[in-house]
Write an enzyme that holds these catalytic residues in place. Structure first.
Site, short mmCIF file in Angstrom:
data_model
loop_
_atom_site.label_atom_id
_atom_site.label_comp_id
_atom_site.label_asym_id
_atom_site.label_seq_id
_atom_site.Cartn_x
_atom_site.Cartn_y
_atom_site.Cartn_z
N PHE A 152 -9.17 -5.20 16.13
CA PHE A 152 -10.55 -5.45 15.93
C PHE A 152 -11.06 -5.34 14.26
O PHE A 152 -12.30 -4.96 14.00
CB PHE A 152 -11.26 -4.40 16.71
CG PHE A 152 -11.35 -4.73 18.12
CD1 PHE A 152 -12.13 -5.60 18.77
CD2 PHE A 152 -10.44 -4.08 18.91
CE1 PHE A 152 -11.98 -6.13 19.95
CE2 PHE A 152 -10.40 -4.21 20.24
CZ PHE A 152 -11.06 -5.29 20.84
N HIS A 153 -9.97 -5.63 13.40
CA HIS A 153 -10.14 -5.72 12.18
C HIS A 153 -10.58 -7.18 11.91
O HIS A 153 -9.87 -8.09 12.23
CB HIS A 153 -9.06 -5.42 11.44
CG HIS A 153 -9.06 -5.23 9.81
ND1 HIS A 153 -9.41 -6.37 9.06
CD2 HIS A 153 -8.85 -4.55 8.93
CE1 HIS A 153 -9.55 -5.90 7.80
NE2 HIS A 153 -9.14 -4.82 7.77
N GLU A 211 -6.21 -7.88 -0.86
CA GLU A 211 -6.82 -7.61 0.49
C GLU A 211 -8.38 -7.18 0.45
O GLU A 211 -8.84 -6.24 -0.40
CB GLU A 211 -6.35 -6.54 1.41
CG GLU A 211 -4.91 -6.96 1.97
CD GLU A 211 -4.31 -5.65 2.75
OE1 GLU A 211 -5.30 -5.08 3.33
OE2 GLU A 211 -3.44 -5.77 3.03
N GLU A 240 -4.55 -3.37 14.70
CA GLU A 240 -5.76 -3.96 13.90
C GLU A 240 -6.42 -5.02 14.61
O GLU A 240 -7.05 -6.21 13.68
CB GLU A 240 -5.25 -4.39 12.34
CG GLU A 240 -4.70 -3.13 11.74
CD GLU A 240 -4.38 -3.26 10.39
OE1 GLU A 240 -5.26 -2.87 9.37
OE2 GLU A 240 -3.45 -3.77 10.28
N GLU A 262 0.88 -1.18 -0.03
CA GLU A 262 -0.14 0.05 -0.06
C GLU A 262 0.86 1.16 -0.11
O GLU A 262 0.81 2.20 0.72
CB GLU A 262 -0.89 0.01 1.13
CG GLU A 262 -2.01 -1.19 1.06
CD GLU A 262 -2.83 -1.10 2.24
OE1 GLU A 262 -4.07 -1.50 2.03
OE2 GLU A 262 -2.88 -0.44 3.25
#
Length: 695
Positions: free
Chosen positions: A370-371, A320, A368, A161
């Site tokens: 809680f991703h 992703e 991350e 990214e």
């Protein structure tokens, strides 16, 4: 002009190397090594056949400067490979280890206020730092030397990214590089002064050492928009150069495995000029995260339409997306029942041959945690994991049916997208600061869907001459060459639809004179048969004033109306402004939408903003002979030899929809069932139907 790299798709570890790729980011370094065996068992149960590995593992690979430890990674890759799971191996350079930042704080980016961007997140490094580049390329070479002959590593995942946290750097390294970039672009200082319009506000520069970055200038000071636009281009180019340096360092040692880096294309983000980046990868890949709300599916399709064009119609890779909610938005909505499968298969319907998630196992700690992931905190006894297994079965069936390698059949209509126009709409020097080119592309895409038509999204720089119609929503920047291409397209029989804020400036942010739209030294106006003199900008900020204006066809404009004062002979007025609000703004009976014949084709001018319903109404009027159920998306993927055809149907509606005349053998029927009549299916909410037929 860059030469495009040939398309090279990564092999799976199947008998023939083919199939739909399925998996996700795998981060075993976050867990005790004993967890790997359980992960692989559950991956195999879910039909996972590929993972992206070591994306953020630099500190695990090189825990101290010069001390490289591959043993743990060797063991993981060996176990994955023996289980039939291919590895897309990352360069691990997206986030550097803390020891590097402590030893070399000079690699940290500087924001426009002069503040250091501190480490602790991702991409806390300057793309122009020679120190950081030296460390990163050393790591790339070490990885390439170690894994060049590993049969389980089938592709290279370069960086991650790019531009997420270091798209804008105002360091002294960046300043030096910007001056070099400007010199290469313009050749001499006079050309730069002309391009930037430095005669305004006493900004003339006498030599390259006086060229500055557009740093913070105090208060509400406005940056020179031409300088800012070049800075946007520069930032894109510096990160692209960094990617190519990493790729080339590996290719010198390990040239035979394909390279990619994950783009970030969704209509909430389109960070780079991916029309350039797509030339430099062996296969195009993307990270897509859904937009919360009713636009969820349409936004996904719109983003995918651009991805398919970036891949030049070849299959592309979802690197992703999420099984359910993320943790980085103001509102982190979860996916409803059926949406995990529906979203993944929608990507396939739009040309993707790889479906991957962030990430395999949901993190127990960190930013991350809680991703959502393929294996959630709740474990294998969970709805998400069971749905992941069902998805794996469906993708395996599609692979067995030969869908991999088939190509998306294109539309006859292209909506043109320009990263530079997207950057330009952020300028605070425009008639309105509420413009958003990419969101306007999305609105036109959705309006066409509402009219029962699907469009492709094609970069302006690409070849779109084979389409019947091209649409340019808020393409602010049009060069003389762009305008000539449009005029030639219309002259040869094409239809061109020009939006209200299209062609206002050229590539140097210079306004064309003689009336709007001014691009092309009058050629764009000639093609349109329209001349406008002013912009009428609306907004609730003007208390007591009308904040919307109606058109005679029932559409409503709420932001921007061009005050058209001249029409060429033969120009037909399709809609005018009407009503008390139009009269109040002195726009009553002023043309809002016009059509002008040009050569063998025609040019339509939409001189105001329209919402989805207005766009849909206009498109229905233009394509009145076409009657299609707008609740159903139907895409076609065709094998390269043309014999096998895969029809993909998606339900856009919240209610069940009956689909008629479905020919072929069903491969995937998610939340749908045969209807009462032959060749009929009843598709529930969030349903997908993929059938195969042979021609």
């Amino acid at each position: 002009m860059a030469t495009r790299r040939s398309n090279k798709w990564p092999s799976l570890l199947t008998n023939n190397g083919r199939g739909i790729a399925f998996g996700g980011d795998y981060n075993p370094d976050q867990w005790p090594e004993a967890v790997v065996d359980e992960d692989i068992r559950l991956m195999c149960q879910a039909h996972v056949n590929t993972v992206a590995l070591a994306i953020f593992s630099w500190d695990k690979i090189e825990p101290r400067e010069g001390a490289f430890t591959f043993e743990w990674l060797d063991r993981v890759i060996d176990k994955l490979g023996k289980a039939g799971i291919a590895v897309d191996l990352a360069t691990a350079t997206a986030s550097a280890p803390m020891w590097l930042y402590i030893k070399h704080p000079e690699v940290l980016p500087i924001d426009k206020y002069g503040h250091t961007v501190n480490p602790g997140s991702r991409q806390s490094w300057q793309p122009t730092s020679p120190v950081f580049k030296a460390y990163a390329l050393t790591l790339c070479c070490k990885l390439a030397e170690h894994y060049r002959d590993n049969p389980y590593v089938t592709a290279w995942h370069v960086g991650n990214e790019y531009g997420w946290n270091n798209r804008y750097d105002y360091s002294d390294n960046a300043l030096d590089a910007f001056r070099t970039w400007c010199r290469a672009r313009y050749g001499d200082i006079d050309a730069l002064n002309e391009a930037w319009g430095t005669a305004f506000w006493s900004q003339h520069v006498n030599d390259w050492d006086e060229v500055l970055l557009p740093r913070h200038m105090g208060g509400d000071a406005m940056v020179n928009p031409a300088q800012q636009l070049d800075y946007e281009r520069f930032g894109n180019d510096m990160l692209l150069d960094f990617y190519k340096a990493e790729r080339d360092a590996i290719a010198e040692i390990c040239p035979d495995k394909p390279f990619t880096t994950n783009f970030m294309v969704s209509t909430d983000q389109c960070t780079m000029d991916y029309a350039q980046w797509a030339d430099e990868v062996d296969f195009v890949s993307n990270d897509h995260y859904f937009h919360e709300g009713e636009s969820h599916l349409d936004e996904l399709l719109c983003s995918d339409a651009l991805m398919d064009s970036l891949a030049l119609g070849k299959p592309w890779y979802v690197m992703e997306h999420s099984t359910s909610a993320v943790q980085w938005k103001p509102l982190n909505t979860r996916k409803r029942h059926g949406e995990l499968m529906r979203d993944a298969l929608a990507h396939v319907a739009m040309g993707a041959d790889a479906i991957n998630f962030f990430q395999w196992r949901q993190s127990a700690s960190g930013a991350e945690a809680f991703h959502s992931a393929m294996l959630p905190h709740a474990g294998a006894d969970s709805t998400i994991y069971r749905d992941v297994c069902k998805l794996g079965e469906a993708l395996h069936a599609l692979g067995e049916a030969g869908m991999q390698g088939s190509e998306l059949e294109r539309s006859d209509t292209a909506i043109l997208f320009s990263a530079e126009s997207e950057w330009a709409t952020r300028s605070q020097t425009l008639p309105s600061m509420k413009l958003d080119h990419w969101h306007d592309v999305r609105d036109w895409y959705r309006g066409l869907l509402d009219a029962g038509r699907r469009a492709d999204i094609v970069p302006l720089a690409y070849d779109w001459s084979g389409y019947q119609t091209v649409i340019l929503p808020t393409v602010l920047i049009l060069s003389d060459r762009d305008v000539r291409r449009l005029a030639d397209f219309a002259r040869k029989g094409g239809s061109v639809i020009i939006g209200y804020a299209t062609g206002l400036i050229d590539e140097h942010f210079h306004v064309g004179l003689g009336g709007y739209p001014g691009a092309g030294h009058g050629l764009l106006r000639e093609m349109l048969g329209v001349r406008s003199e002013e912009f009428n900008i609306l907004g609730s900020e003007a208390e007591g004033e009308p904040f919307e204006i109606r058109l005679c066809d029932g559409s409503v404009s709420r932001l921007w109306q061009n005050v058209v004062t001249g029409l060429a002979e033969g120009t037909k007025v399709i809609a005018e402004y009407v009503g008390a609000e139009a009269a109040e703004w002195e726009l009553a009976d002023v043309p809002a939408i016009t059509r002008h014949p040009y050569g063998e084709g025609a040019a339509l001018y939409v001189g105001c903003d329209l919402d989805r319903s207005g766009i849909a109404s206009l498109m229905r009027a233009l394509y009145s002979a076409t009657v299609v159920d707008q609740r159903i998306i139907h895409t076609i993927r065709r094998s390269v030899d043309g014999n096998a055809v895969f029809d993909c149907y998606l339900n856009r509606d919240r209610q069940p929809v009956h689909v008629q005349n479905v020919m072929g053998d069903p491969i995937v029927a998610h939340r749908c069932k045969p209807g009462a009549r032959a060749h009929e299916y009843v598709m529930d909410r969030n349903s997908v139907l993929i059938v195969k037929r042979v021609e």
